[in-house]
Design a protein around this motif. Structure first.
Motif, PDB file in Angstrom:
ATOM      1  N   ARG A   1      -3.712   3.715  -1.109  1.00 44.91           N
ATOM      2  CA  ARG A   1      -3.843   3.021  -2.552  1.00 44.91           C
ATOM      3  C   ARG A   1      -2.912   1.762  -2.606  1.00 44.91           C
TER       4      ARG A   1
ATOM      5  N   ARG B   1      -1.808  -1.200  -5.330  1.00 40.10           N
ATOM      6  CA  ARG B   1      -1.549  -1.512  -7.220  1.00 40.10           C
ATOM      7  C   ARG B   1      -1.184  -2.985  -7.443  1.00 40.10           C
TER       8      ARG B   1
ATOM      9  N   GLU C   1      -5.637  -0.388  -9.612  1.00 42.18           N
ATOM     10  CA  GLU C   1      -5.479   0.102  -8.210  1.00 42.18           C
ATOM     11  C   GLU C   1      -6.557   0.257  -7.325  1.00 42.18           C
TER      12      GLU C   1
ATOM     13  N   THR D   1       0.953  -1.247  -0.009  1.00 37.84           N
ATOM     14  CA  THR D   1       0.097  -0.126  -0.104  1.00 37.84           C
ATOM     15  C   THR D   1       0.864   1.346   0.072  1.00 37.84           C
TER      16      THR D   1
ATOM     17  N   LEU E   1      -8.842   2.643 -11.519  1.00 33.52           N
ATOM     18  CA  LEU E   1      -8.785   2.820 -10.083  1.00 33.52           C
ATOM     19  C   LEU E   1     -10.187   2.619  -9.773  1.00 33.52           C
TER      20      LEU E   1
ATOM     21  N   ILE F   1      -8.530   2.021  -4.348  1.00 32.19           N
ATOM     22  CA  ILE F   1      -8.223   3.197  -3.723  1.00 32.19           C
ATOM     23  C   ILE F   1      -9.306   3.173  -2.336  1.00 32.19           C
TER      24      ILE F   1
END
Lengths: 416, 416
Positions: free
Chosen positions: B62, B64, B118, B53, B76, B120
């Motif tokens: 976030r 990925r 990603e 993270t 995202l 979020i």
């Protein structure tokens, strides 16, 4: 035989000093230290005139100027000295000091009254302390007994019975002080108008013909609280939209009922009261008054109809609960005529009118002839620090009271 | 390739345990101990998938999942985990755990994505803490800088800047985490609908085409507080009667504007709010929203006209103050088509619709293509303990998100 307005002014201003909230209007609750000082001041003034006072079980003060007809039913004059929170200095006090001044004028002019005159100073008219208006006059006229004064409580949870006892009165003795039919010949109260009618008609005197009956309700409207952005208009059950239609209807229907009908939504509470949530529940009060019971009936019918209509239109549920009521009082026609005739003689412009507000005098409706004299309230303001009546108008009101009391008590031949 | 709904359910229920008001709905303010526990739980789940993270200056998380095209702009997906006071357990959380599940499915099925994905997790979407909605996504997209997060304060008077620092974030570093145009390829948020539209049309899926613009106002109406009994109807300046006519007009005019227009008076305060005093002052809020700015203009015109009308009719004075606004957002037509096509393939009944509520996704409007998927809220209830979405519908929403993300990231030839 003339009112000394500077004495009246001095009394009003002196009593205004006995105030729990200086600078923020006048606050003098019954049984408070300020109330006690105001009572002592008045008792001293009464004693100075050679009169003695009699105090009942809850603190109502009576002082009697005997006449040539001993033990005859007296003419009762007076009002109250308690105030609302942050109120004014004229409401109630004017009727007390104006009546005191009438007795002073009788004494200093050595007027021989046939009928006795009694000054009355009521406790707890405003209901600010125990939440029940005119509690003092209710006790004195037997509408409230021990049970009632034990059940009404102040913000500390203490009953009127307990607090009266605590400050030295003997509430258990109330029964023996009761005023009953035949005890008094007439009751006349001088009071500020608390509205804008006399000012707008430029009349210094109001002669009250009737006091409105009142019904108080709490109305509840229940809808569904939902997201203000995500809920389309057609899917809403918005309690405030429903309430607004009811309030709009109350106003428009009251304006077209009788000129004497008034209806007010004074208090409204919204749940959850958040800008982006559709109101789920609204509670509001309805205060509807009229000297004509038909006016009250018309409004209640319209409210009922409208509540039904919004229930269907917006899918809301509604309820309406009676919180309290009092019947309209028609004042003595004989006294109205006497006051009118006297006003004409004295060259005082007057208006015959109704009172929308309740007063201690109301409690004497079934017991004796009742009369009321109003003087103008500047801007109609009352129960606020700005409450004001000009001393010119106060003088007119006191003079009229003096001459009416003179006619009623001092020369039997002059009585109508 | 399938969503494991029991994992999603477990995540939602686990996060619901991190709650400051058990038994009275779910309360999890950003930066609270409960928030911290929920974050730790999620970070652990992310780490379990082998992802690391990155946390920005105010706490936005976030994570990925790299693709074969290293350093390419990512897709995202995600939402927020903070709640309102006494809120529900699905608002925000669903989008976070649904997106986490998408990544889990990619990993466990060993799907080779070309484009990075990603996850979020935004902080402070609800504005319950510092009074400003979507503060976390505003910081991440550069709409809020250091000055703004220093100026918004919680109920203790501490700024978002101070509190973020206190719990260990480094708000001064926010600048280096900013998401700018070109950084990401698309933003897709899965969220509960928070209204009754999908439920009433029996559709498990909403495909959002536009998010409404909002204007918030405070309206003040000033009259004269006067005695409810003593003031005849024709002499009243009743602020609540004026306000009620305005609220009634807002409702009726909004119903006849556009189907997308909504307007709400959610909060109303009456002064002095006493049953027997005519209301002297009313303050109320107006929240008006539309995806079509013309709808908002129509309502504001009508409100202005009506305020003028009641000023004259009841001799009131009125004012209207803009408290805040946001512009309507049109979501990516390309993404709407892709989501629709995927829903059809999967046999999921859907409705193309607008969102009246604002969402973190709004902040990405000028930066990248934005898409939103809604699932139904039972009874339309949200921001309340009763907030509920069936796990059947949640599964449908997650599946749709999974397949859309798959198309966007995993096979370049499949992209529309």
């Amino acid at each position: 035989m003339e009112i000394n307005i500077s004495r009246v002014k001095r009394d009003i201003e002196k009593i205004a000093e006995f105030n729990a909230t200086p600078g923020q209007g006048c606050t003098r609750f019954s049984y408070s230290p300020e109330d006690s000082k105001a009572r002592n001041y008045l008792i001293e003034e009464i004693n100075r005139l050679g009169l003695t006072t009699s105090i009942d079980g809850v603190g109502n003060i009576r002082a009697r100027l005997e006449g040539s007809m001993k033990d005859a039913p007296a003419v009762l004059i007076g009002s109250h000295i308690d105030t609302v929170l942050h109120g004014g200095i004229f409401d109630g006090v004017l009727g007390v000091v104006g009546s005191l001044e009438v007795i002073r004028v009788f004494k200093e002019n050595n007027i021989k009254n046939d009928i006795p005159i009694e000054l009355i100073i009521f406790v707890e008219e405003e209901g600010s302390n125990f939440g029940s208006t005119m509690a003092g006059s209710k006790v004195l006229t037997g509408k409230y007994g021990i049970d009632e004064i034990k059940s009404i409580k102040n913000s500390m949870g203490l009953s009127m019975y307990e607090v009266a006892k605590e400050v030295g009165f003997d509430p258990d003795s109330s029964q023996k002080y009761l005023i009953k039919t035949g005890d008094i010949m007439a009751m006349i109260e001088l009071h500020i108008e608390q509205s804008v009618v006399l000012e707008s008609e430029k009349k210094p005197i109001g002669i009250v013909e009737a006091i409105a009956g009142i019904k108080w309700f709490e109305i509840e409207i229940r809808g569904v609280p939902n997201h203000a952005g995500a809920t389309p208009m057609v899917m809403r059950n918005d309690a405030l939209v429903g309430a607004s239609e009811v309030i709009t209807t109350i106003n428009s229907k009251t304006r077209t009922a009788y000129p004497s009908t008034v209806a007010t939504v004074g208090k409204i509470i919204c749940h959850p009261n958040v800008p982006n949530v559709i109101p789920g529940k609204i509670n509001f009060t309805l205060d509807v008054r009229d000297t004509n019971p038909e006016g009250i009936r018309i409004i209640l019918n319209e409210v009922e109809k409208k509540l039904n209509e919004i229930s269907k239109k917006f899918n809301l549920s509604t309820s309406m609960k009676l919180l309290g009521e009092s019947n309209p009082i028609i004042l003595s026609n004989e006294l109205v005529n006497l006051i009118e005739e006297t006003a004409i003689e004295k060259g005082l412009p007057y208006k015959k009118m109704n009172s929308g507000a309740g007063h201690d005098a109301c409690l004497f409706g079934g017991i004796t002839n009742v009369g009321m004299i109003f003087v103008p309230s500047i801007g109609g303001r009352s129960h606020v620090p700005e409450e004001l009546t000009s001393y010119e108008d106060i003088k007119a009101g006191c003079e009229l009271l003096l001459n009416v009391v003179y006619k009623l008590t001092s020369s039997l031949t002059k009585k109508t």
